[in-house]
Design an enzyme around this catalytic site. Structure first.
Site, PDB file in Angstrom:
ATOM      1  N   GLY A 154       0.789  -1.222   0.000  1.00  0.00           N
ATOM      2  CA  GLY A 154       0.000   0.000   0.000  1.00  0.00           C
ATOM      3  C   GLY A 154       0.824   1.276   0.000  1.00  0.00           C
ATOM      4  O   GLY A 154       1.851   1.393  -0.680  1.00  0.00           O
ATOM      5  N   ILE A 155       0.383   2.230   0.790  1.00  0.00           N
ATOM      6  CA  ILE A 155       1.001   3.565   0.825  1.00  0.00           C
ATOM      7  C   ILE A 155       2.451   3.475   1.314  1.00  0.00           C
ATOM      8  O   ILE A 155       3.349   4.112   0.761  1.00  0.00           O
ATOM      9  CB  ILE A 155       0.159   4.506   1.717  1.00  0.00           C
ATOM     10  CG1 ILE A 155      -1.218   4.746   1.070  1.00  0.00           C
ATOM     11  CG2 ILE A 155       0.882   5.829   1.953  1.00  0.00           C
ATOM     12  CD1 ILE A 155      -2.242   5.419   1.981  1.00  0.00           C
TER      13      ILE A 155
ATOM     14  N   SER B  62      -5.547  10.572   9.202  1.00  0.00           N
ATOM     15  CA  SER B  62      -6.553  10.313   8.160  1.00  0.00           C
ATOM     16  C   SER B  62      -7.575  11.442   8.115  1.00  0.00           C
ATOM     17  O   SER B  62      -7.910  12.040   9.148  1.00  0.00           O
ATOM     18  CB  SER B  62      -7.283   8.997   8.450  1.00  0.00           C
ATOM     19  OG  SER B  62      -8.369   8.859   7.557  1.00  0.00           O
TER      20      SER B  62
ATOM     21  N   VAL C 251       4.934  -2.895  15.562  1.00  0.00           N
ATOM     22  CA  VAL C 251       5.240  -1.548  16.067  1.00  0.00           C
ATOM     23  C   VAL C 251       4.676  -1.278  17.462  1.00  0.00           C
ATOM     24  O   VAL C 251       5.067  -0.316  18.115  1.00  0.00           O
ATOM     25  CB  VAL C 251       4.746  -0.432  15.099  1.00  0.00           C
ATOM     26  CG1 VAL C 251       5.535  -0.439  13.806  1.00  0.00           C
ATOM     27  CG2 VAL C 251       3.236  -0.519  14.852  1.00  0.00           C
TER      28      VAL C 251
ATOM     29  N   TYR D  36     -10.958   3.288  14.631  1.00  0.00           N
ATOM     30  CA  TYR D  36      -9.990   3.828  13.671  1.00  0.00           C
ATOM     31  C   TYR D  36      -9.972   5.364  13.732  1.00  0.00           C
ATOM     32  O   TYR D  36      -8.906   5.979  13.785  1.00  0.00           O
ATOM     33  CB  TYR D  36     -10.355   3.333  12.267  1.00  0.00           C
ATOM     34  CG  TYR D  36      -9.418   3.827  11.195  1.00  0.00           C
ATOM     35  CD1 TYR D  36      -8.132   3.311  11.075  1.00  0.00           C
ATOM     36  CD2 TYR D  36      -9.818   4.818  10.298  1.00  0.00           C
ATOM     37  CE1 TYR D  36      -7.263   3.770  10.084  1.00  0.00           C
ATOM     38  CE2 TYR D  36      -8.972   5.277   9.316  1.00  0.00           C
ATOM     39  CZ  TYR D  36      -7.687   4.755   9.213  1.00  0.00           C
ATOM     40  OH  TYR D  36      -6.835   5.220   8.240  1.00  0.00           O
TER      41      TYR D  36
HETATM   42  N1  LIG Z   1      -5.591   3.926   1.936  1.00  0.00           N
HETATM   43  C1  LIG Z   1      -6.381   4.895   2.414  1.00  0.00           C
HETATM   44  O1  LIG Z   1      -7.449   5.204   1.846  1.00  0.00           O
HETATM   45  C2  LIG Z   1      -5.987   5.648   3.671  1.00  0.00           C
HETATM   46  C3  LIG Z   1      -6.710   6.809   4.000  1.00  0.00           C
HETATM   47  C4  LIG Z   1      -6.366   7.518   5.131  1.00  0.00           C
HETATM   48  C5  LIG Z   1      -5.306   7.076   5.910  1.00  0.00           C
HETATM   49  N2  LIG Z   1      -4.628   5.952   5.578  1.00  0.00           N
HETATM   50  C6  LIG Z   1      -3.511   5.539   6.442  1.00  0.00           C
HETATM   51  O2  LIG Z   1      -2.351   5.382   5.635  1.00  0.00           O
HETATM   52  C7  LIG Z   1      -1.535   4.332   6.174  1.00  0.00           C
HETATM   53  C8  LIG Z   1      -1.283   3.266   5.111  1.00  0.00           C
HETATM   54  O3  LIG Z   1      -2.523   2.856   4.570  1.00  0.00           O
HETATM   55  P1  LIG Z   1      -2.627   1.621   3.556  1.00  0.00           P
HETATM   56  O4  LIG Z   1      -3.848   1.836   2.748  1.00  0.00           O
HETATM   57  O5  LIG Z   1      -1.332   1.402   2.887  1.00  0.00           O
HETATM   58  O6  LIG Z   1      -2.896   0.448   4.653  1.00  0.00           O
HETATM   59  P2  LIG Z   1      -2.719  -1.137   4.544  1.00  0.00           P
HETATM   60  O7  LIG Z   1      -3.663  -1.740   5.516  1.00  0.00           O
HETATM   61  O8  LIG Z   1      -2.795  -1.587   3.104  1.00  0.00           O
HETATM   62  O9  LIG Z   1      -1.206  -1.403   5.007  1.00  0.00           O
HETATM   63  C9  LIG Z   1      -0.842  -1.320   6.365  1.00  0.00           C
HETATM   64  C10 LIG Z   1       0.535  -1.945   6.537  1.00  0.00           C
HETATM   65  O10 LIG Z   1       0.866  -1.873   7.938  1.00  0.00           O
HETATM   66  C11 LIG Z   1       1.357  -3.151   8.351  1.00  0.00           C
HETATM   67  N3  LIG Z   1       1.079  -3.345   9.768  1.00  0.00           N
HETATM   68  C12 LIG Z   1      -0.137  -3.556  10.348  1.00  0.00           C
HETATM   69  N4  LIG Z   1       0.011  -3.740  11.664  1.00  0.00           N
HETATM   70  C13 LIG Z   1       1.334  -3.645  11.927  1.00  0.00           C
HETATM   71  C14 LIG Z   1       2.094  -3.745  13.127  1.00  0.00           C
HETATM   72  N5  LIG Z   1       1.510  -4.015  14.316  1.00  0.00           N
HETATM   73  N6  LIG Z   1       3.444  -3.557  13.052  1.00  0.00           N
HETATM   74  C15 LIG Z   1       4.050  -3.324  11.851  1.00  0.00           C
HETATM   75  N7  LIG Z   1       3.368  -3.236  10.687  1.00  0.00           N
HETATM   76  C16 LIG Z   1       2.031  -3.386  10.731  1.00  0.00           C
HETATM   77  C17 LIG Z   1       0.612  -4.151   7.487  1.00  0.00           C
HETATM   78  O11 LIG Z   1       1.275  -5.405   7.445  1.00  0.00           O
HETATM   79  C18 LIG Z   1       0.588  -3.421   6.143  1.00  0.00           C
HETATM   80  O12 LIG Z   1       1.763  -3.677   5.399  1.00  0.00           O
HETATM   81  C19 LIG Z   1      -2.283   3.821   7.401  1.00  0.00           C
HETATM   82  O13 LIG Z   1      -1.820   4.510   8.540  1.00  0.00           O
HETATM   83  C20 LIG Z   1      -3.720   4.190   7.105  1.00  0.00           C
HETATM   84  O14 LIG Z   1      -4.482   4.305   8.289  1.00  0.00           O
HETATM   85  C21 LIG Z   1      -4.955   5.212   4.475  1.00  0.00           C
END
Ligand SMILES: NC(=O)c1ccc[n+]([C@@H]2O[C@H](COP(=O)([O-])OP(=O)(O)OC[C@H]3O[C@@H](n4cnc5c(N)ncnc54)[C@H](O)[C@@H]3O)[C@@H](O)[C@H]2O)c1
Length: 260
Positions: A23-24, A153, A72, A166
């Site tokens: 992801g991001i 977010s 984390v 969340y």
């Molecule tokens: N995608 C969106 O629309 C969106 C919107 C607003 C905010 N965000 C924020 O952006 C960030 C990334 O979003 P994303 O869409 O890539 O999310 P995602 O769920 O696809 O990826 C999250 C990543 O974090 C890792 N992770 C989860 N728990 C963990 C832990 N305890 N220790 C270490 N790693 C851990 C997962 O393995 C995964 O690789 C997040 O903080 C999310 O809340 C995303």
């Protein structure tokens, strides 16, 4: 004196990025590596982290990235990840708190959220941010330079329904960003939050229906879906030398969905 307008060179900078297995975070890791930084991927899913590291090595060369498998929310894991980064690269300039429980969440009325799930989200999304910042701050203090970027977010501004844990966790991230900025500013460390809008990555989210996707576009000033590259551009700016006077801010990168 640095030419601040051009101070976006990340050679000799080290970025520790959590949750960069997909992801991001994956886009952040690849983008910062491309910009010249050395990368530490701090990730629960070791296999995915190693796949991203292989992509980076292929593009940027061997020795540009390490994987530190970690939860984390576990202090010992975070300390070990920071120690491994220092062993590999000798410094940490940038910490991006991106890991969160997010794409796996089911949306439901808050009364139906199991309490264990509430606690898990708080543990990772709140404790994790604090623990990583706590472990990186002393390292950054020593070099009197640091950039902490916390991923919050836009749901905090919108008060989006159906995942109260969340929303609460991401609101905590904004509060922590402000208080950390005040505590760390005197040591040359900035702390800022990015507030993404709905960002589409390689991870499919069942909870976002086609109707919701069109509603999201209708709320944006800019009529295209957000990508992780939009966030990468903002993160590169906040991590740059040129952003040394920007701290404690919550910056929405959401095509103009929300105005704070
Ligand atoms: N995608 C969106 O629309 C969106 C919107 C607003 C905010 N965000 C924020 O952006 C960030 C990334 O979003 P994303 O869409 O890539 O999310 P995602 O769920 O696809 O990826 C999250 C990543 O974090 C890792 N992770 C989860 N728990 C963990 C832990 N305890 N220790 C270490 N790693 C851990 C997962 O393995 C995964 O690789 C997040 O903080 C999310 O809340 C995303």
């Amino acid at each position: 004196m640095t030419d601040k307008a051009n101070a976006t060179d990340f050679a000799n900078r080290v970025a520790l990025i959590t949750g960069a297995g997909q992801g991001i975070g994956r886009v952040f890791a690849k983008g910062f590596a491309r910009a010249g930084a050395k990368i530490a991927i701090v990730e629960l899913n070791e296999a995915k982290a190693r796949a991203v590291a292989a992509e980076i090595e292929q593009e940027c060369g061997k020795g540009t990235v390490i994987v530190a498998p970690a939860d984390v929310a576990e202090p010992a894991d975070v300390d070990a990840a920071v120690a491994a980064t220092l062993t590999a690269f000798g410094r940490i300039d940038i910490a991006i708190n991106n890991a969160a429980i997010f794409s796996t969440l089911k949306m439901r009325p808050f009364e139906d959220i199991p309490f264990e799930e509430w606690r898990d989200v708080m543990r990772v999304n709140v404790d994790g941010v604090m623990l990583v910042a706590k472990a990186c701050a002393p390292v950054m203090r020593k070099s009197r330079h640091g950039r902490i970027i916390n991923i919050s977010s836009g749901v905090v501004t919108l008060g989006r329904p159906h995942y109260l844990h969340y929303v609460a966790s991401k609101a905590a991230v904004v509060g922590m960003t402000r208080a950390m900025a005040r505590e760390l500013g005197a040591d040359g460390i900035t702390v800022n939050a990015l507030l993404p809008g709905a960002t589409f990555t390689e991870i499919e989210r069942e909870t976002v229906t086609p109707e919701q996707k069109s509603q999201i576009l209708a709320m944006q000033c800019i009529k295209r879906h957000e990508t992780a590259d939009d966030l990468l551009a903002a993160a590169l700016y906040l991590a740059s030398d040129g952003a040394e006077f920007v701290t404690g801010q919550s910056i929405a990168v959401d095509g103009g969905t929300t105005f704070r």
